[in-house]
Structures are given as C-alpha cells and as structure tokens.
Design a protein around this motif. Structure first.
Motif, PDB file in Angstrom:
ATOM      1  N   GLU A  24       0.828  -1.205   0.000  1.00 40.92           N
ATOM      2  CA  GLU A  24       0.000   0.000   0.000  1.00 40.92           C
ATOM      3  C   GLU A  24       0.865   1.260   0.000  1.00 40.92           C
ATOM      4  OE1 GLU A  24      -2.911   0.067   3.050  1.00 40.92           O
ATOM      5  OE2 GLU A  24      -3.902  -1.783   2.401  1.00 40.92           O
ATOM      6  N   ARG A  25       1.939   1.210   0.756  1.00 42.18           N
ATOM      7  CA  ARG A  25       2.857   2.339   0.802  1.00 42.18           C
ATOM      8  C   ARG A  25       3.493   2.565  -0.569  1.00 42.18           C
ATOM      9  NH1 ARG A  25       4.542   7.211   2.180  1.00 42.18           N
ATOM     10  NH2 ARG A  25       6.693   7.351   2.891  1.00 42.18           N
ATOM     11  N   ILE A  26       3.907   1.489  -1.216  1.00 44.84           N
ATOM     12  CA  ILE A  26       4.511   1.603  -2.546  1.00 44.84           C
ATOM     13  C   ILE A  26       3.522   2.221  -3.525  1.00 44.84           C
ATOM     14  CG2 ILE A  26       5.446   0.302  -4.507  1.00 44.84           C
ATOM     15  CD1 ILE A  26       6.557  -1.719  -2.475  1.00 44.84           C
ATOM     16  N   LEU A  27       2.292   1.736  -3.515  1.00 49.41           N
ATOM     17  CA  LEU A  27       1.283   2.262  -4.438  1.00 49.41           C
ATOM     18  C   LEU A  27       0.995   3.732  -4.163  1.00 49.41           C
ATOM     19  CD1 LEU A  27      -1.191  -0.756  -4.488  1.00 49.41           C
ATOM     20  CD2 LEU A  27       0.318  -0.032  -6.340  1.00 49.41           C
ATOM     21  N   SER A  28       1.005   4.120  -2.880  1.00 47.72           N
ATOM     22  CA  SER A  28       0.707   5.513  -2.537  1.00 47.72           C
ATOM     23  C   SER A  28       1.781   6.472  -3.054  1.00 47.72           C
ATOM     24  CB  SER A  28       0.558   5.669  -1.023  1.00 47.72           C
ATOM     25  OG  SER A  28       1.821   5.572  -0.369  1.00 47.72           O
TER      26      SER A  28
END
Length: 301
Positions: A91-95
């Motif tokens: 999720e952090r990567i996508l954000s």
C-alpha cells in the motif's frame, strides 16, 4: 497524381514517430521487457544494491522510496522506507505512485514483483550472478532511465578495473578458501554465488564451489575435511568472535597460519560498482594467505 496528406495528419504521424523513438526500453534479468514513454521521475527501489545503482546513475533525487538497509550513499539513509526483502508495504509503494520500480529478482521475490505488475506498475528486476554482470545491469538500467552516457562511462571504468585485478591475481598459486556467511547455522557460498566468481579471479578456490545454488548450510566436519587455508567473513572489528569456533577446533591450516580475515562489509556483499573495491580487498587477503603458505613451505593445493 498522389493524394496530398493533410498537415494535421502529418503532425499526428510525426508525433507518433517521435513517441516511438523517445520510448525507453530494456529487458531485465527475469526476461521481462520494460518500456517507458519517458525517463522515470518517481522511482522505488526494493533492495540496497538497486538503490546504490540508481544513485550511481545520478538518479538519487528521483527515488521516492527504498527498502530497509539502503544506506549507501549516505543520502539514501534519508529516503522513505517501504519495507524489507521479507515484508514490503504494498500500500505504501502504491501511494508513492512510482513510474518505475527496480527490484531484486530473487530477494524481492516473484510474488511481490508479480503483484506490483498486476497493479500496473513497471517493474525492472535485476539479478547479477557474476562480477561481469554488474556493468551489464547498470547499462540496461541506464538505458531504461535515460542515462545511457553515464551508465556506459561507469560500466567501462568498472570493466577496466575488473580486468586489471583478474589479470593480476587469477593465475597465482591456488589457495583453499572457506567463506563464512553465517555462524549459526553455519552457512557458506555455493557455486552459483558471484563471490565465488570473485574468489576464483583472485586465484582462490572456494572449497564448497561444487555445491549447487548461491548459499549452502554445511557442517563443521565438512569444513575440517576440506581443510581451508584461509577463512573469510564480512564484518567490522566487532565480528572477530565469528572465528572463535575455528580457533577452538584447531586442526585447520587456516588456524595454523592465522589466516582468519574479516573483510569490510557491503563492498563485496552488494553487487554494485563498489564490487571492484571489494574484489581488491579480497585479492589482498588471498594473496596474504598465499605468501604465508609459501613461507611455511606448504605446497599442497
């Protein structure tokens, strides 16, 4: 008389031709071809060595997220963390909305790489399996990132130094080397690890080079049986206790010759341009053992 092409259509054709010419494309070590319409502006790195390679290309300011232990160059320590090799925060990567993710083929793992690709992210996976593969990877990464000139220049310097060190040391009298990767369980380098390639270039012989894979768990008895003349590990001065088990056991040429050497960490353990510095340190250690063996009158190989 041929029909005239309207100016608007000419413009569309030229725009399409230019877009094709400007596209950046390279094939990664997993066989996937990654194509970008423009140089990436937001890059996520999934391994310390890929972070370092990106900095080598002058792309540090475009990195928006890195894995744990990305600590070189020092500027990498201040970048946002997105997890480690065994647990990435997807999720952090996508954000972070990256337009390129640079991964470690085996370390990041196929599950993470495939999931990121399923989300539509371009993932370029690297897996250098020899010292000679490092500049190749740098050049392909440079091509994809629009940094061809920098990549070619630095790859050329690396290859030149690699050739010089190899020519200097590889044909000298062989030294039996045990490289201790981990103490408990006792782990070493197998035949497919690039440091085995480095040992060979220095005129050494990895005593477990016959084992398949990159690393292997071995027993003390197996080490004693293969009688290394030099025992190596990577670490700082606080890691001297790594060799206590061998000093206590004795009965090894490496202990008899006092050839138990700690190599500087990271330069040899990460497949980056600093590998040639690590190779130089490794060759000096093997050559030191070689000299001691020669002075002892031991002619065994």
């Amino acid at each position: 008389m041929p029909a005239r092409i309207p100016p608007v259509l000419w413009g569309l054709l030229l725009w399409g031709w230019a877009s094709v010419c400007l596209a950046l494309s390279a094939t990664d070590d997993g066989g996937a071809t990654v194509t970008l319409e423009a140089p990436p502006q937001r890059i996520v790195s999934l391994a310390p060595h890929t972070t370092e390679l990106l900095f080598s290309l002058g792309l540090g300011e475009r990195i928006v997220g890195v894995s744990e232990y990305s600590d070189y160059p020092p500027a990498a320590r201040d970048l946002p963390r997105i997890g480690s090799h065994d647990r990435f925060d997807l999720e952090r990567i996508l954000s972070l909305q990256p337009d390129l993710v640079v991964a470690w083929q085996s370390g990041s793992g196929p599950d993470v790489i495939n999931r990121l690709r399923d989300f539509g992210l371009p993932v370029f996976a690297l897996e250098p399996d020899s010292l000679a593969a490092v500049p190749d990877d740098l050049e392909r990464l440079g091509r994809l990132a629009g940094r061809d000139d920098i990549a070619r220049d630095k790859a050329s310097n690396y290859r030149r130094e690699l050739a010089r060190l190899t020519q200097t040391y590889r044909d000298r009298s062989p030294v039996r080397v045990f490289y201790q990767v981990w103490d408990s369980p006792l782990m070493t380098l197998a035949g497919d690890q690039y440091v085995t390639d480095a040992i060979r270039r220095c005129g050494g012989r990895n005593i477990f080079a016959d084992l398949p894979g990159k690393t292997a768990t071995v027993s003390e008895e197996a080490v004693l049986e293969r009688r290394p003349q030099l025992i190596l590990a990577a670490g700082d001065d606080t890691g001297a206790d790594l060799f206590q088990r061998w000093r206590a056991l004795g009965a090894l040429p490496a202990v008899e010759y006092d050839q138990l050497v700690l190599l500087p960490p990271d330069t040899l353990s990460r497949p980056t341009l600093r590998l040639v510095d690590g190779l130089a340190n490794l060759c000096r250690a093997i050559d030191g053992a070689r000299q001691t063996i020669h002075e002892s009158g031991d002619s065994s190989t």
